[in-house]
Design a protein around this motif. Structure first.
Motif, PDB file in Angstrom:
ATOM      1  N   GLU A 276     -22.902 -37.680  14.695  1.00  0.00           N
ATOM      2  CA  GLU A 276     -24.012 -37.687  13.741  1.00  0.00           C
ATOM      3  C   GLU A 276     -23.491 -37.752  12.294  1.00  0.00           C
ATOM      4  O   GLU A 276     -24.060 -38.465  11.449  1.00  0.00           O
ATOM      5  CB  GLU A 276     -24.882 -36.433  13.947  1.00  0.00           C
ATOM      6  N   ALA A 277     -22.402 -37.040  12.014  1.00  0.00           N
ATOM      7  CA  ALA A 277     -21.816 -37.086  10.665  1.00  0.00           C
ATOM      8  C   ALA A 277     -21.364 -38.506  10.332  1.00  0.00           C
ATOM      9  O   ALA A 277     -21.598 -39.013   9.228  1.00  0.00           O
ATOM     10  CB  ALA A 277     -20.635 -36.113  10.572  1.00  0.00           C
ATOM     11  N   ALA A 278     -20.727 -39.149  11.302  1.00  0.00           N
ATOM     12  CA  ALA A 278     -20.247 -40.512  11.094  1.00  0.00           C
ATOM     13  C   ALA A 278     -21.423 -41.462  10.868  1.00  0.00           C
ATOM     14  O   ALA A 278     -21.392 -42.325   9.978  1.00  0.00           O
ATOM     15  CB  ALA A 278     -19.419 -40.963  12.293  1.00  0.00           C
ATOM     16  N   ARG A 279     -22.472 -41.270  11.672  1.00  0.00           N
ATOM     17  CA  ARG A 279     -23.647 -42.133  11.548  1.00  0.00           C
ATOM     18  C   ARG A 279     -24.274 -41.964  10.164  1.00  0.00           C
ATOM     19  O   ARG A 279     -24.583 -42.932   9.474  1.00  0.00           O
ATOM     20  CB  ARG A 279     -24.659 -41.772  12.647  1.00  0.00           C
ATOM     21  N   SER A 280     -24.415 -40.731   9.743  1.00  0.00           N
ATOM     22  CA  SER A 280     -25.063 -40.488   8.444  1.00  0.00           C
ATOM     23  C   SER A 280     -24.217 -41.031   7.297  1.00  0.00           C
ATOM     24  O   SER A 280     -24.749 -41.383   6.245  1.00  0.00           O
ATOM     25  CB  SER A 280     -25.326 -38.991   8.250  1.00  0.00           C
ATOM     26  N   ALA A 281     -22.904 -41.089   7.483  1.00  0.00           N
ATOM     27  CA  ALA A 281     -22.007 -41.587   6.427  1.00  0.00           C
ATOM     28  C   ALA A 281     -21.726 -43.078   6.563  1.00  0.00           C
ATOM     29  O   ALA A 281     -20.969 -43.639   5.764  1.00  0.00           O
ATOM     30  CB  ALA A 281     -20.693 -40.807   6.456  1.00  0.00           C
ATOM     31  N   HIS A 282     -22.310 -43.711   7.572  1.00  0.00           N
ATOM     32  CA  HIS A 282     -22.118 -45.151   7.808  1.00  0.00           C
ATOM     33  C   HIS A 282     -20.650 -45.513   7.963  1.00  0.00           C
ATOM     34  O   HIS A 282     -20.171 -46.495   7.385  1.00  0.00           O
ATOM     35  CB  HIS A 282     -22.757 -45.980   6.683  1.00  0.00           C
ATOM     36  N   VAL A 283     -19.921 -44.696   8.697  1.00  0.00           N
ATOM     37  CA  VAL A 283     -18.496 -44.939   8.947  1.00  0.00           C
ATOM     38  C   VAL A 283     -18.251 -44.767  10.437  1.00  0.00           C
ATOM     39  O   VAL A 283     -18.827 -43.877  11.066  1.00  0.00           O
ATOM     40  CB  VAL A 283     -17.621 -43.896   8.204  1.00  0.00           C
ATOM     41  N   GLU A 284     -17.415 -45.615  11.006  1.00  0.00           N
ATOM     42  CA  GLU A 284     -16.992 -45.421  12.396  1.00  0.00           C
ATOM     43  C   GLU A 284     -16.003 -44.267  12.461  1.00  0.00           C
ATOM     44  O   GLU A 284     -15.161 -44.122  11.563  1.00  0.00           O
ATOM     45  CB  GLU A 284     -16.264 -46.665  12.911  1.00  0.00           C
ATOM     46  N   VAL A 285     -16.086 -43.456  13.508  1.00  0.00           N
ATOM     47  CA  VAL A 285     -14.974 -42.547  13.769  1.00  0.00           C
ATOM     48  C   VAL A 285     -14.527 -42.736  15.217  1.00  0.00           C
ATOM     49  O   VAL A 285     -15.329 -43.076  16.079  1.00  0.00           O
ATOM     50  CB  VAL A 285     -15.306 -41.049  13.509  1.00  0.00           C
ATOM     51  N   THR A 286     -13.255 -42.543  15.448  1.00  0.00           N
ATOM     52  CA  THR A 286     -12.674 -42.767  16.773  1.00  0.00           C
ATOM     53  C   THR A 286     -11.882 -41.531  17.172  1.00  0.00           C
ATOM     54  O   THR A 286     -11.119 -40.995  16.365  1.00  0.00           O
ATOM     55  CB  THR A 286     -11.704 -43.972  16.727  1.00  0.00           C
ATOM     56  N   ARG A 287     -12.062 -41.108  18.413  1.00  0.00           N
ATOM     57  CA  ARG A 287     -11.262 -40.005  18.922  1.00  0.00           C
ATOM     58  C   ARG A 287      -9.899 -40.566  19.314  1.00  0.00           C
ATOM     59  O   ARG A 287      -9.816 -41.538  20.072  1.00  0.00           O
ATOM     60  CB  ARG A 287     -11.956 -39.361  20.129  1.00  0.00           C
ATOM     61  N   ILE A 288      -8.842 -40.009  18.777  1.00  0.00           N
ATOM     62  CA  ILE A 288      -7.514 -40.590  18.990  1.00  0.00           C
ATOM     63  C   ILE A 288      -6.563 -39.633  19.695  1.00  0.00           C
ATOM     64  O   ILE A 288      -5.403 -39.970  19.917  1.00  0.00           O
ATOM     65  CB  ILE A 288      -6.874 -41.045  17.650  1.00  0.00           C
ATOM     66  N   GLY A 289      -7.037 -38.453  20.052  1.00  0.00           N
ATOM     67  CA  GLY A 289      -6.143 -37.528  20.746  1.00  0.00           C
ATOM     68  C   GLY A 289      -6.690 -36.128  20.690  1.00  0.00           C
ATOM     69  O   GLY A 289      -7.890 -35.925  20.480  1.00  0.00           O
ATOM     70  N   SER A 290      -5.807 -35.175  20.864  1.00  0.00           N
ATOM     71  CA  SER A 290      -6.260 -33.785  20.887  1.00  0.00           C
ATOM     72  C   SER A 290      -5.175 -32.857  20.359  1.00  0.00           C
ATOM     73  O   SER A 290      -3.998 -33.215  20.282  1.00  0.00           O
ATOM     74  CB  SER A 290      -6.665 -33.397  22.305  1.00  0.00           C
ATOM     75  N   VAL A 291      -5.619 -31.677  20.002  1.00  0.00           N
ATOM     76  CA  VAL A 291      -4.735 -30.660  19.441  1.00  0.00           C
ATOM     77  C   VAL A 291      -4.273 -29.749  20.579  1.00  0.00           C
ATOM     78  O   VAL A 291      -5.066 -29.395  21.459  1.00  0.00           O
ATOM     79  CB  VAL A 291      -5.488 -29.841  18.367  1.00  0.00           C
ATOM     80  N   SER A 292      -2.975 -29.401  20.548  1.00  0.00           N
ATOM     81  CA  SER A 292      -2.408 -28.569  21.610  1.00  0.00           C
ATOM     82  C   SER A 292      -1.811 -27.298  21.017  1.00  0.00           C
ATOM     83  O   SER A 292      -1.394 -27.282  19.858  1.00  0.00           O
ATOM     84  CB  SER A 292      -1.306 -29.348  22.335  1.00  0.00           C
ATOM     85  N   ALA A 293      -1.759 -26.260  21.842  1.00  0.00           N
ATOM     86  CA  ALA A 293      -1.100 -25.021  21.400  1.00  0.00           C
ATOM     87  C   ALA A 293       0.408 -25.251  21.270  1.00  0.00           C
ATOM     88  O   ALA A 293       1.059 -24.678  20.389  1.00  0.00           O
ATOM     89  CB  ALA A 293      -1.386 -23.896  22.390  1.00  0.00           C
TER      90      ALA A 293
END
Lengths: 319, 319
Positions: A276-293
């Protein structure tokens, strides 16, 4: 007749201020943050040959000088308020000044960010902008908030600015359209201000990609005391970048720099809010990975196989 | 091994912040002004050969780079809070950096002005500091408030920095003690911060003398739409300056520049408050003339005779 310092400031850089109490023309500018707001401050210095090429059109250079500073505000989720400009020029070049001011002030107006003061002098070409933004107390996005289990995202696409630089250097040949689009990415980056603001309370950490994804991500990981996995072939890239070799694609996306996209983390439970944040800002966002301990930065290819991290990060004190 | 950008920042320019919420090391610094306070902001860019000589000791250069900015706060009656430092260096020179940081941070500590952020890069030597101060809403000293009938004052002495420059240029010969004292005035000016704060509600206008008394005073007169008479031979000067010809004394005091003293105006009825402000700030102030309704700047000698104003003002776009 050559324009003097004060004429030059009056002609190109003095505007009526709206938000600030006092703008260009006194010893100091005066302004106040709104109640409950913290000021976010960032300063960037641009040197010819290092941060921009002599071939850059003046208007784009004016845009870029402010854009890289607005990008720092974006990474903190701050709303731009005002900026100062200090400028050293080898000579009074009115064509350059007019174009520079046009590009600078157009971007400033688009973000309602007022020019409130600064300095001009003769000297080797150097542009130093200090920008001020506002963020509600305690809501700034920091590098230090990433949590194990968070998703890792990036906005827009990565690598075009580096690709253009390699084309200028003659290391890569691009067709006309690809050269123009990547050159624009390098010379006229779009700071992700609206996205940064929309990510307040959603992202756990953020940074803008100025020195290259891996180097900038390392700052987040170190400050947050976590590690990350990055799916290299999931990194978003333009059609122009997809047209070159996979090796160049990886180099440009991972270690390119000058992207001015936001890299940020958010818990999986907030994925809908990220979208929703990306949509409201008219920018694509892509999930590129994850955070690990587990500490460290691990790169995976499209088959989930580990890739060696042989990619550098841009350091302004190394070549 | 050469120090990288982030090592350099960590080693010389990262300190624990007290007042600010967040200092060096994120995309932005974060801080808030105290309630009821306006922020005063000033930015100055120093270029080698133009604002300082290559012979300046690094520690004094660090001092001066911040001092000229604090002087702008002083001229507004603002109390220093924080600053950012952007630095371009031709190479990583740790001796220079260590000295520069020592001089810079000693002055910062003396004024409780925190280093909260900035930028470093390779490039032609350039120092750009942006400083933030606080002043109670509506109490800033401005250039625009001088009134006909006001007395005209200056702090400290004028002309020593210019005298030292002329000695460096070989135009004047000074004895060892005079050279050392004037060189210190040029390389290590003392910003009149305490005086500026003490003059809130007392002075009607103020400016700091950076480009030469007459040129800077002209800014006040133009903004205030008034004129002034200046008694040239009443201008305060050091023993070193009194040791050279009257022509050089006049040139250095009227058109010297780099003095970083305050020129200010106040109604005759506040003369006692001016004296008390000076006493509390441990600075001499001298009445040097008065403000007139008639426009123009008139110079008078010790006999009350008019002197032609053939003195220039420093312009960073002229030589």
């Amino acid at each position: 007749m050559s324009l003097g310092e004060f004429d030059l400031i009056a002609k190109y850089f003095t505007r009526t201020v709206k938000r600030a109490a006092l703008g260009v023309g006194d010893d100091c500018a005066l302004f106040a943050a709104a109640p409950g707001m913290q000021l976010a401050v960032s300063s960037d210095m641009l040197v010819e040959g290092r941060h921009f090429l002599p071939t850059v059109p003046a208007q784009r250079l004016g845009h870029k000088a402010l854009a890289v500073n607005l990008s720092d505000l974006a990474a903190c989720g701050a709303r731009p308020v005002a900026f100062t400009l200090a400028l050293a020029l080898p000579r009074v070049d009115e064509t350059l000044l007019a174009g520079f001011a046009r590009g600078l002030l157009a971007l400033a107006d688009a973000h309602e960010c007022e020019l409130i003061g600064g300095d001009t002098t003769l000297g080797p070409f150097n542009i130093c902008i200090t920008v001020f933004g506002e963020v509600p107390h305690g809501q700034a996005l920091l590098r230090s908030g990433a949590q194990a289990g968070d998703d890792l995202y990036v906005s827009g696409t990565l690598g075009d600015a580096r690709l253009a630089l390699e084309a200028f250097r003659g290391h890569i040949v691009l067709d006309g359209a690809a050269f123009e689009s990547t050159r624009r990415a390098m010379e006229q980056p779009q700071p992700r201000v609206a996205l940064g603001i929309a990510l307040r309370g959603v992202a756990t950490s953020a940074i803008d990609v100025s020195d290259g994804l891996l180097g900038d991500l390392e700052h987040v990981l170190r400050r947050s005391n976590v590690g990350a996995e990055v799916r290299v072939d999931a990194l978003p890239r333009s059609a122009a970048l997809r047209g070159v070799s996979l090796a160049w694609q990886r180099e440009c996306t991972l270690a390119g720099g000058d992207d001015y996209e936001l890299v940020f983390t958010a818990p999986p439970g907030r994925a809908a809010q990220v979208i929703e944040a990306a949509r409201s800002a008219h920018v694509e966002v892509t999930r590129i990975g994850s955070v690990s301990a587990a500490l460290g930065l691990h790169l995976l290819d499209c088959d989930g196989q580990a890739l060696a991290n042989s990619f550098g990060s841009f350091d302004h004190f190394k070549t």
